[in-house]
Enzyme design. Sequence first.
Site, PDB file in Angstrom:
ATOM      1  N   GLU A 427       0.889  -1.205   0.054  1.00  0.00           N
ATOM      2  CA  GLU A 427       0.128   0.056   0.111  1.00  0.00           C
ATOM      3  C   GLU A 427       0.833   1.267  -0.088  1.00  0.00           C
ATOM      4  OE1 GLU A 427      -2.327   0.255   3.496  1.00  0.00           O
ATOM      5  OE2 GLU A 427      -3.180   2.294   3.099  1.00  0.00           O
ATOM      6  N   ASP A 500      -1.115  -0.849   5.611  1.00  0.00           N
ATOM      7  CA  ASP A 500      -1.031  -0.416   6.953  1.00  0.00           C
ATOM      8  C   ASP A 500      -2.109  -1.028   7.992  1.00  0.00           C
ATOM      9  OD1 ASP A 500       0.746   1.409   6.155  1.00  0.00           O
ATOM     10  OD2 ASP A 500      -0.854   2.966   5.806  1.00  0.00           O
ATOM     11  N   ASP A 502      -4.404  -0.226   9.465  1.00  0.00           N
ATOM     12  CA  ASP A 502      -5.503   0.778  10.025  1.00  0.00           C
ATOM     13  C   ASP A 502      -6.773   0.601   9.086  1.00  0.00           C
ATOM     14  OD1 ASP A 502      -4.844   1.690   7.430  1.00  0.00           O
ATOM     15  OD2 ASP A 502      -4.225   3.834   8.173  1.00  0.00           O
ATOM     16  N   ASP A 504      -8.252   1.916   6.517  1.00  0.00           N
ATOM     17  CA  ASP A 504      -7.813   2.222   5.005  1.00  0.00           C
ATOM     18  C   ASP A 504      -7.171   0.847   4.532  1.00  0.00           C
ATOM     19  OD1 ASP A 504      -9.116   4.245   4.210  1.00  0.00           O
ATOM     20  OD2 ASP A 504      -7.169   5.527   3.914  1.00  0.00           O
TER      21      ASP A 504
END
Length: 637
Positions: A427, A500, A502, A504
């Site tokens: 990402e 990541d 998180d 997203d």
Amino acid sequence: MANASKYDESSIKILEGLEAVRKRPGMYIGSTDKRGLHHLVWEIVDNSIDEVINGYGNIVKILMHKDGSITVADNGRGVPTGKHESGKSTPEVIYTVLHAGGKFEEGNYKVSGGLHGVGGSVVNALSKKMDVTIYRDGKIANIRFKDGGEVESPLKFIGESKKTGTVVTFLPDYDIFKNCEFSFTTICERMQESAFLLSGLVVEIIDEKTNREAKFHYENGLINFVEFINENKKALHKVINFSGQKEGIEVEIAMQYSDSYSENILSFVNNVKTIDGGSHEVGFKTGITKAFNDYAKANNLIKAKDGSFDGSDVREGLSAVINLRIPEKLLQFEGQTKGKLGTPEARSITESITYEHLKFFLEENKEIALTIIEKASRSKLAREAARKAREAARQGKGKDKKEKILSGKLAKATGKNNKVNELFLVEGDSAGGSAKTGRNRETQAILPLRGKVLNCEKASSNDINSNEELNTLTYAIGAGIGADFDPKDSNYGKVIIMTDADDDGAHIQILLLTFFYRFMRPLIEEGMLYIANPPLYALDFGKSKEYVATDEELEEKKKTTKGSYKIQRFKGLGEMDADELYDTTMNPETRSLIKVSITDAALAEKRVSVLMGDKVEPRKEWIEENVDFSLEDDFRR
Ligand code: 28G
């Protein structure tokens, strides 16, 4: 006394039988992992469901207790409480004698179809405790077992009641099922399926551990099943439902097209899912293909020179459930896991019932017929265009252009051993940069992904073909796409999604998983798709660092670690330098990877569409429930 010794003899035989189950549980319930543990519940519940199929009772309750035990209760007739010819009570025999003619004898597979399953004794053998309470003939009877089937308290009448039914509580032997626990979601999914397949059945599930409850009850089972599958899709018409029977084989089918592009056909035989399809599915597919082609030709909707619809054309956007009831003498299953119906009669019977009913339906519902034919025509055009593009690609056309795009993005591995090589999908460009610097160049390739990946749940094959990001990815893997995909051609033995930790990141994971699930499913089936598991924290001691994977682990570490340190929280991969990223997330010696596996392709399909809705919560849950968190290569623990 002859009698006593006979009794002893049979008791010894029984204990030997139960001991055999404990010695080789895999032979009886498949495995001793989570799946095997849940198998215990299915064995008991199937007995309740058989009782309902026989026409007695309509309710099955499941209670998941805090101590890891489970209670199943039905309102059927109750297990007979009389004496068996051996002198023992019938319930004692049922729960201690391994049944002959069970599903473990060759060529003989139990199918829940009103036969009263034979699994009670197997479950008892694998349980620390088992308690059976029977409501019958105005009385309440109870028998208890311990330590894998030893009678702790023989059948006793303990009270009076006007109710009827059976209540079984068992505590699995967690020495056999190590590190396993019951999953509310898994139990709900399976029971919901039973409720769909048996209209009128009421299933209640209560998880006392987490205080969750569920209730399933459908009056129009198969129709409701298809509506459920298409819940988050835009249906093109009301569910088509038909049934018929020939030569003792009963067929019921419900089907509905949506505006999506995926195909979702589930099939069952005697209420058991045929996960690998088989003759009934083949018959159904042939039937619909023939019905649509005949209709289109008869109404000049397709011209002779344009050829016919392919099966895949008339299945684009189709959700269907096929349910057959087949008498035991005609049952034949195939394949390693016996999940494929073999019975040849099922093919021709399902085909003719499907063809006749669909033909009639299309003639009666012109507008719906046109809508579906139009959709199939578009699929046919796209398919032909894709074939031309593939042929062109094979002849080298556009190859240079693709190589050029790829060369700007992909950092290739220098080694030539495809099986060993790994492709990291990373990402963001910044983490991609660190990964490129830190990687093992010989075996690790890096493909940075910019921004959000296309949502394949809502995309047509045309959208996918023209999406640059997915094109690049497909080309990098080099094994084709869709029906052409062959994992043997993959340039990489492992494809690793690295995002990541998180929301997203989770979303990107889902989007990629959806793509792989829809267009490169064998990659998942072959165990070649992984998710990287970067640490959330580092304890910074100044001279050295220690990485911490989860919040729970951090709490542990705080308690046990002495000396002074700073806690560093990694908000994203970009916060790690190249070496850190390699050590924690990429180095095969130290990293932790999650292997992606689709536990149940059928429900995964449904989940994929749930996920691709706009709610974030179910997405996270999906990863947790659906992506098996079997940690591979985990050297941190
Ligand atoms: C609560 C958890 C799981 C069950 C019944 C009802 C009968 C039964 C079960 O009979 C023995 C062998 C073949 C007839 C059958 C009751 C006939 C008349 C039953 C359950 C006797 C088994 N009355 N309900 N077994 N059969 N529920 N729920 O196990 O000849 S098992």
